[in-house]
Design an enzyme around this catalytic site. Structure first.
Site, PDB file in Angstrom:
ATOM      1  N   ARG A  93       0.883  -1.173   0.000  1.00 50.90           N
ATOM      2  CA  ARG A  93       0.000   0.000   0.000  1.00 50.90           C
ATOM      3  C   ARG A  93       0.919   1.221   0.000  1.00 50.90           C
ATOM      4  O   ARG A  93       1.485   1.568   1.030  1.00 50.90           O
ATOM      5  CB  ARG A  93      -0.900   0.024   1.244  1.00 50.90           C
ATOM      6  CG  ARG A  93      -1.900  -1.107   1.392  1.00 50.90           C
ATOM      7  CD  ARG A  93      -3.084  -1.031   0.437  1.00 50.90           C
ATOM      8  NE  ARG A  93      -3.808   0.219   0.450  1.00 50.90           N
ATOM      9  CZ  ARG A  93      -4.773   0.539   1.329  1.00 50.90           C
ATOM     10  NH1 ARG A  93      -5.090  -0.319   2.288  1.00 50.90           N
ATOM     11  NH2 ARG A  93      -5.400   1.686   1.249  1.00 50.90           N
ATOM     12  N   GLN A 191     -15.589   1.245   6.745  1.00 51.96           N
ATOM     13  CA  GLN A 191     -14.765   0.951   7.922  1.00 51.96           C
ATOM     14  C   GLN A 191     -15.303   1.606   9.177  1.00 51.96           C
ATOM     15  O   GLN A 191     -15.225   1.038  10.273  1.00 51.96           O
ATOM     16  CB  GLN A 191     -13.315   1.416   7.685  1.00 51.96           C
ATOM     17  CG  GLN A 191     -12.579   0.672   6.589  1.00 51.96           C
ATOM     18  CD  GLN A 191     -12.483   1.515   5.337  1.00 51.96           C
ATOM     19  OE1 GLN A 191     -13.469   2.122   4.930  1.00 51.96           O
ATOM     20  NE2 GLN A 191     -11.308   1.547   4.708  1.00 51.96           N
ATOM     21  N   ASP A 238      -2.632   8.485   7.970  1.00 54.03           N
ATOM     22  CA  ASP A 238      -1.750   7.469   7.404  1.00 54.03           C
ATOM     23  C   ASP A 238      -0.338   8.006   7.271  1.00 54.03           C
ATOM     24  O   ASP A 238       0.633   7.279   7.482  1.00 54.03           O
ATOM     25  CB  ASP A 238      -2.291   7.017   6.050  1.00 54.03           C
ATOM     26  CG  ASP A 238      -3.497   6.105   6.203  1.00 54.03           C
ATOM     27  OD1 ASP A 238      -3.313   4.877   6.227  1.00 54.03           O
ATOM     28  OD2 ASP A 238      -4.620   6.615   6.346  1.00 54.03           O
ATOM     29  N   ASN A 248      -4.895  11.093   4.898  1.00 56.91           N
ATOM     30  CA  ASN A 248      -5.747  10.100   5.565  1.00 56.91           C
ATOM     31  C   ASN A 248      -6.829   9.665   4.587  1.00 56.91           C
ATOM     32  O   ASN A 248      -6.890  10.140   3.450  1.00 56.91           O
ATOM     33  CB  ASN A 248      -6.358  10.701   6.843  1.00 56.91           C
ATOM     34  CG  ASN A 248      -6.985   9.640   7.737  1.00 56.91           C
ATOM     35  OD1 ASN A 248      -6.399   8.590   7.974  1.00 56.91           O
ATOM     36  ND2 ASN A 248      -8.184   9.877   8.209  1.00 56.91           N
ATOM     37  N   LYS A 249      -7.670   8.762   5.041  1.00 58.01           N
ATOM     38  CA  LYS A 249      -8.738   8.236   4.200  1.00 58.01           C
ATOM     39  C   LYS A 249      -9.484   9.362   3.492  1.00 58.01           C
ATOM     40  O   LYS A 249      -9.794  10.387   4.108  1.00 58.01           O
ATOM     41  CB  LYS A 249      -9.713   7.438   5.070  1.00 58.01           C
ATOM     42  CG  LYS A 249     -10.954   6.946   4.340  1.00 58.01           C
ATOM     43  CD  LYS A 249     -10.627   5.864   3.338  1.00 58.01           C
ATOM     44  CE  LYS A 249     -11.897   5.339   2.670  1.00 58.01           C
ATOM     45  NZ  LYS A 249     -11.605   4.282   1.709  1.00 58.01           N
TER      46      LYS A 249
END
Length: 390
Positions: A93, A191, A238, A248-249
């Site tokens: 990733r 999530q 992240d 981040n997401k």
């Protein structure tokens, strides 16, 4: 009291496998994916079997598995095999730097080994140490984050913070404080709905679930969500660049911009900023298969006539929308987050800029407060010459 997802990656040495709890189907089903090689562990990371902190745990377990599998090889061949495993795990990733950093530390530990047995021992010991240190750092990070929040805060969070979330809950319990959570569902993998909200309830936390599109309304509402107005937006990151950009997401940017528009602080949690990323532009944003937007949990939700979609898995929140960054060594203004590396890791956490409790429903926070983002402009509309000014 613990949550199921706190220990969702297991190295089974006897069976020679890494078992990874499949978060794609949790909590509807409790299923484990067995990876028998480091490449299969990397594939599980890439395929979203595990997310957030999960790739770090999977990477450390994958390197330990690689070490177990090279025990009978000559030293040179063993090093080559470990290096190959490390490359696969570190790049599974690209936006998430935790596996990369974990693999680098593990490989460095065996650099001076003079035989295969010493190389295997160093790899196994360091893999276990990385896992342990990350969990301990997450608790310190939780304490730092808690120092920024009012006594009994109501916070909105997005996606799945994993170890950081567990660290913040543990820090609150340690201090005898309670947190009320508002969690976004987080499309397309949900999530927030499946992992965050479920884990918080397992930990006996109060949590209200909202859809992603409700976040701005929740932040703007004078009545708030649950027991009252939201005090802060708090998410994991992240990665954080040295200029204070937060990755981040996808969706985090929208929530941070909405928070700024209504004078609500946005706090990002990260174990440490990335010294290899001077700015947010230096971080690769992972583009995932757009078909994942056309469906939810394997079921197509888009019209069969729709064939085009776009799915950047992450977004970049610029420093001007970030109030404070909490790390395992304290809290920092976005433009000074690089001071993390010179801060004393053992120093007690001190509140630097504490979030003040939002106004009551009768006196809500004003629109266009001091953190108004540059991207939002409120301009008067002038009438055209042929229009009646009245």
């Amino acid at each position: 009291m613990s949550a199921t997802l706190e220990n969702s990656v297991v190295l089974d040495e006897a069976a020679g496998v890494v078992r990874i709890l499949d978060r794609r189907v949790f909590p509807a089903r409790i299923e484990w994916v067995d990876a028998t090689t480091p490449d299969e562990v990397a594939t599980a990371i890439r395929d979203m079997v595990t997310q957030s902190s999960g790739p770090l745990y999977a990477a450390t377990a994958g390197m330990a598995l690689a070490a177990l599998q090279v025990r009978g090889l000559p030293l040179g061949e063993a090093r080559t095999a470990l290096g190959r495993a490390g490359r696969a795990l570190a790049t599974a990733r690209p936006t998430n730097a935790h596996p990369r950093d974990a693999v680098a530390r593990i490989l460095a530990a065996g650099r001076d080994a003079d035989d295969t047995a010493a190389l295997v021992d160093a790899t196994l010991e360091t893999a276990a140490a990385v896992d342990r240190d990350y969990r301990e750092a997450s608790l310190r990070l939780g304490r730092a984050t808690l120092s920024l929040l009012p006594e009994s805060p109501r916070i909105l969070t997005h996606c799945w913070a994993d170890a950081y979330l567990f660290g913040l809950v543990a820090a609150a319990r340690e201090a005898g404080r309670e947190i009320e959570w508002i969690a976004t569902e987080t499309r397309p993998y949900l999530q927030g709905a499946r992992l965050t909200a479920h884990s918080l309830r397992e930990l006996d936390q109060r949590v209200t679930l909202i859809t992603d599109g409700m976040a701005a309304a929740a932040l703007a509402s004078p009545n708030g969500v649950g027991a009252g107005p939201i005090d802060a937006v708090v998410t994991a990151a992240d990665r954080v660049a040295l200029d204070g950009s937060v990755v981040n997401k996808v969706g985090t940017l929208a929530h941070a911009a909405a928070a700024a528009a209504f004078g609500i602080p946005y706090i990002a949690m990260v174990e440490a900023p990335d010294p290899g990323a001077p700015t947010g532009d230096d971080i690769v944003i992972e583009d995932r298969d757009p078909r994942e937007v056309l469906e939810v949990l394997g079921h197509r939700t888009a019209s069969p006539l729709v064939t085009e979609a776009w799915y950047p898995a992450f977004d970049v929140t610029p420093p001007r929308l970030v109030t404070r960054i909490a790390t395992s060594r304290g809290t920092f203004a976005p433009d000074r987050v690089g001071e993390h590396f010179t801060a004393d890791p053992d120093a007690p956490v001190a509140a630097a800029v504490t979030v003040v409790r939002r106004r009551s429903p009768e006196r809500p926070a004003p629109v266009a407060a001091t953190l108004q983002p540059d991207t939002i402009a409120f301009r008067p509309v002038s009438p055209t010459p042929d229009e009646d000014p009245s």
